[in-house]
Design a protein around this motif. Structure first.
Motif, PDB file in Angstrom:
ATOM      1  N   LEU A 185       0.829  -1.207   0.000  1.00 26.62           N
ATOM      2  CA  LEU A 185       0.000   0.000   0.000  1.00 26.62           C
ATOM      3  C   LEU A 185       0.860   1.252   0.000  1.00 26.62           C
ATOM      4  O   LEU A 185       0.541   2.241  -0.672  1.00 26.62           O
ATOM      5  CB  LEU A 185      -0.938  -0.008   1.209  1.00 26.62           C
ATOM      6  N   THR A 186       1.941   1.217   0.753  1.00 26.35           N
ATOM      7  CA  THR A 186       2.848   2.371   0.768  1.00 26.35           C
ATOM      8  C   THR A 186       3.366   2.672  -0.631  1.00 26.35           C
ATOM      9  O   THR A 186       3.483   3.833  -1.040  1.00 26.35           O
ATOM     10  CB  THR A 186       4.023   2.106   1.720  1.00 26.35           C
ATOM     11  N   TRP A 189       0.293   3.974  -3.209  1.00 28.34           N
ATOM     12  CA  TRP A 189      -0.230   5.343  -3.087  1.00 28.34           C
ATOM     13  C   TRP A 189       0.590   6.314  -3.929  1.00 28.34           C
ATOM     14  O   TRP A 189       0.053   7.283  -4.475  1.00 28.34           O
ATOM     15  CB  TRP A 189      -0.216   5.793  -1.630  1.00 28.34           C
ATOM     16  N   ASP A 194      -3.269  11.543  -7.514  1.00 31.06           N
ATOM     17  CA  ASP A 194      -3.799  12.229  -6.337  1.00 31.06           C
ATOM     18  C   ASP A 194      -5.191  12.760  -6.651  1.00 31.06           C
ATOM     19  O   ASP A 194      -5.413  13.388  -7.679  1.00 31.06           O
ATOM     20  CB  ASP A 194      -2.866  13.379  -5.941  1.00 31.06           C
ATOM     21  N   ARG A 198      -8.060   8.384  -4.244  1.00 28.69           N
ATOM     22  CA  ARG A 198      -6.904   7.951  -3.452  1.00 28.69           C
ATOM     23  C   ARG A 198      -7.055   8.372  -1.995  1.00 28.69           C
ATOM     24  O   ARG A 198      -6.768   7.590  -1.083  1.00 28.69           O
ATOM     25  CB  ARG A 198      -5.618   8.531  -4.035  1.00 28.69           C
ATOM     26  N   LYS A 199      -7.534   9.589  -1.763  1.00 31.72           N
ATOM     27  CA  LYS A 199      -7.701  10.078  -0.391  1.00 31.72           C
ATOM     28  C   LYS A 199      -8.718   9.219   0.368  1.00 31.72           C
ATOM     29  O   LYS A 199      -8.508   8.873   1.538  1.00 31.72           O
ATOM     30  CB  LYS A 199      -8.152  11.536  -0.412  1.00 31.72           C
ATOM     31  N   LEU A 201      -9.566   6.067  -0.163  1.00 32.94           N
ATOM     32  CA  LEU A 201      -9.029   4.738   0.100  1.00 32.94           C
ATOM     33  C   LEU A 201      -7.929   4.768   1.160  1.00 32.94           C
ATOM     34  O   LEU A 201      -7.818   3.845   1.972  1.00 32.94           O
ATOM     35  CB  LEU A 201      -8.493   4.129  -1.192  1.00 32.94           C
ATOM     36  N   GLN A 202      -7.127   5.811   1.164  1.00 36.34           N
ATOM     37  CA  GLN A 202      -6.062   5.897   2.163  1.00 36.34           C
ATOM     38  C   GLN A 202      -6.618   5.963   3.583  1.00 36.34           C
ATOM     39  O   GLN A 202      -5.989   5.499   4.522  1.00 36.34           O
ATOM     40  CB  GLN A 202      -5.185   7.125   1.889  1.00 36.34           C
ATOM     41  N   LEU A 203      -7.811   6.540   3.719  1.00 34.92           N
ATOM     42  CA  LEU A 203      -8.446   6.638   5.030  1.00 34.92           C
ATOM     43  C   LEU A 203      -9.181   5.355   5.420  1.00 34.92           C
ATOM     44  O   LEU A 203      -9.697   5.255   6.540  1.00 34.92           O
ATOM     45  CB  LEU A 203      -9.428   7.818   5.046  1.00 34.92           C
ATOM     46  N   GLN A 205      -7.874   1.995   4.932  1.00 37.36           N
ATOM     47  CA  GLN A 205      -6.967   0.882   4.702  1.00 37.36           C
ATOM     48  C   GLN A 205      -7.387  -0.359   5.479  1.00 37.36           C
ATOM     49  O   GLN A 205      -7.043  -1.481   5.102  1.00 37.36           O
ATOM     50  CB  GLN A 205      -5.536   1.287   5.050  1.00 37.36           C
ATOM     51  N   VAL A 231      -9.847   3.559  -7.469  1.00 36.64           N
ATOM     52  CA  VAL A 231      -9.550   4.995  -7.447  1.00 36.64           C
ATOM     53  C   VAL A 231     -10.220   5.699  -8.620  1.00 36.64           C
ATOM     54  O   VAL A 231     -10.838   6.757  -8.475  1.00 36.64           O
ATOM     55  CB  VAL A 231      -8.021   5.225  -7.471  1.00 36.64           C
TER      56      VAL A 231
END
Length: 600
Positions: A185-186, A189, A194, A198-199, A201-203, A205, A231
């Protein structure tokens, strides 16, 4: 930390001088083996370590070339083998002299330049017989004293039994890794654009990790591919709908589960379509517990695999996005809007709120029922799909009340439909589309009634209401045809393009491309307009209109049989009226008809 022990084992092996055995890194496809070995060995920048892929290597000669390419990769632009060889030779010397590859063994030259550590990847996908492959590699281990790391998936491939048996002679230690989803995941991203997708999904995980774990395939490659498309999906959702985080989270979970299952080969495109089939998921409907969708639902318990009833991710949208790989912005947002799950409560339709009666405050529920009753008394509810949904919602709600009577409920709706028909308030059905299906404003196929993305399984009385609605809408359609024909004639006279649009097929549009209508027009009146276009605007308007009518005789429009006699009469009338103008006009009309209005 994930795979910390594996990292220590590899790092220690890299410090051993002439170990006399190979180290095997054994893990499933897509688990991140190649990424792991790149990180631990740093072979891309460390010249003492050589990475060699054995994918699609079938002979000892190709094995040697794989080593050569790894030592000195040729330019991607080079197309001819001769030039590739010359490029290699120009850089290889022995004792200061150039080498003639036709006279010197390639492996011997390569051995002089090989570093102390060799990493062979994709071992299970190498086409060389395992015994021969192990012999080639063993030369580096025993005779050259090299450190050899073998990267493979021993449970896959046609030769897995031979690999398992022979590796005992060469491999001194086996290390396994598990998918490092955190590292994956790191990495992903950074690669994803951006934006809101993406934002979001990042929240979430935790949702991604849980869905990946439930999938049980441990293939990070499948997950990363699904995330990329997720995304893109979220980025295309209208901003006002992206504020509904709970349904959007369920959408993401379901999308990821289905996407990974489809690309893993666990479900098919047909399965994506059949998510709406009630019988697949419910034993009362004869469901098959071994059906791929049933098994997937068992694993992905939080995803909405079952789309037979209400779902945030419809079977049709799933087919387009995952099966076909694309859906337009309009299609995505319309499909999500129809679920009624991306709207404020006060913006929901009364029938939707009635289905969700258990979540309503008691006072609000009483007011809702009263408002529906008043609207029906004023005959304001005329959409057939809404009528059926109200019936179904009342049946669902009534099952929990002692004083509810199903028979009386059906009788009320039957009476209501008859009264709408008597008052001519019931809409007509729409003519068939190119898929040859009439439009009634709802879908009653495959044992479900569907309207605006919500489905329910009808009882016997509901099926009677469906037949009654279709019968009344068919009758309304027939009654409306003369008025439709009058408007069509007005378009022919003043707007020929609009006339054509009503008669030529357009994807997903209900018009009269497959429904007979021209025979309701007066032949003489139509002929007079067409003759005028023929005389005044022959090259543009006349061609457009004559072609439009002529296309109605095409063999694939079998539903237009009623128009054939009318078109034949129109041709005769056109010739008669043209003959009244002049002999030349008649001759030109005959030729024009031959070119632009097909023969019967």
């Amino acid at each position: 930390m994930a795979n910390e022990i594996a990292e220590r084992v590899v790092a220690k092996y890299l410090t051993v001088k002439k170990p006399g055995y190979a180290l095997m890194l054994d893990a499933p496809w897509g688990s991140g083996k190649t990424h792991f070995i790149r990180k631990v060995t740093d072979h891309e920048t460390n010249e003492t370590r050589l990475y060699v892929s054995l994918f699609n290597v079938h002979t000892a000669e190709e094995f040697e070339w794989a080593l050569v390419r790894a030592l000195k990769p040729w330019s991607e632009q080079t197309e001819k083998w001769g030039k590739r060889i010359s490029e290699f030779v120009s850089g290889v010397t022995v004792a200061g002299c150039s080498v003639d590859l036709t006279k010197v063994n390639m492996t011997e030259i390569a051995f002089d330049s090989l570093p102390d550590t060799l990493i062979f990847d994709d071992v299970e996908r190498c086409g060389i017989d395992p015994k021969q492959l192990w012999g080639l590699i063993n030369g580096f281990v025993e005779h050259e004293g090299k450190r050899v790391i073998l990267v493979c998936n021993s449970v896959k491939g046609a030769k897995k039994k031979q690999l398992a048996a022979i590796r005992e002679k060469l491999v001194g230690q086996v290390v396994t890794i598990e998918p490092d989803i955190g590292a994956a995941l790191t990495t992903v991203w950074v690669r994803l654009p951006d934006g809101p997708g993406r934002k979001f999904l990042q929240l979430r995980q935790d949702v991604i990790r849980e869905t990946f774990a439930d999938a049980k395939h441990n293939n990070l490659r499948l997950l990363l591919r699904a995330l990329r498309d997720a995304v893109d999906l979220i980025d295309q959702i209208a901003p006002d709908m992206r504020t509904f985080h709970e349904p959007l989270e369920r959408l993401v979970r379901t999308f990821l589960a289905l996407h990974m299952a489809f690309h893993e080969g666990r479900i098919s495109k047909e399965d994506l379509v059949n998510r709406g089939e009630v019988a697949i998921f419910h034993s009362l409907g004869g469901g098959d517990e071994n059906h791929p969708l049933h098994l997937l639902k068992r694993d992905q318990v939080k995803a909405e695999i079952d789309a037979a009833y209400n779902t945030v991710f419809s079977a049709e949208l799933g087919r387009k996005l995952i099966g076909d790989g694309y859906a337009s912005y309009a299609v995505i947002n319309e499909a999500l809007h129809e679920t009624h799950q991306f709207r404020e409560t006060e913006a929901k339709s009364d029938w939707v709120r009635l289905w969700e009666w258990a979540d309503e405050d008691e006072t609000e529920l009483i007011a809702l029922e009263d408002r529906i009753a008043q609207r029906m008394q004023r005959f304001e509810i005329t959409e057939p799909g809404e009528i059926l949904q109200l019936y179904g919602a009342r049946e669902f709600k009534g099952a929990y009340f002692d004083d509810f009577c199903s028979k009386e409920n059906a009788r009320e709706f039957c009476k209501y439909i008859h009264e709408l028909d008597n008052r001519e308030l019931l809409p007509t059905r729409l003519p068939a589309t190119t898929r040859d299906r009439e439009g009634y404003g709802f879908d009653a196929e495959f044992g479900r009634i569907i309207y605006e993305g919500r489905a329910f399984k009808p009882d016997l009385r509901a099926r009677v209401l469906v037949r009654l609605l279709k019968q009344k809408m068919d009758a309304a359609y027939e009654r409306a045809l003369p008025d439709v024909a009058a408007q069509l004639f007005a378009d022919l006279r003043s707007d020929p393009v609009a006339f054509r649009e009503q008669l030529e097929a357009q994807a997903g549009v209900h018009n009269y491309s497959y429904a007979a209508i021209l025979h309701h027009l007066d032949v003489a009146d139509v002929a007079r307009i067409l003759l005028r276009y023929f005389i005044e605007e022959r090259e543009i308007t006349a061609v457009l209109v004559f072609d439009t009518i002529g296309n109605r005789t095409s063999p694939h429009r079998q539903g237009l049989a009623e128009e054939q006699d009318w078109i034949a009469a129109l041709k005769q009338e056109l010739e008669r009226q043209a003959g009244n103008v002049s002999v030349i006009c008649l001759a030109q009309m005959r030729l024009f008809l031959q070119r632009h209005m097909r023969a019967e």
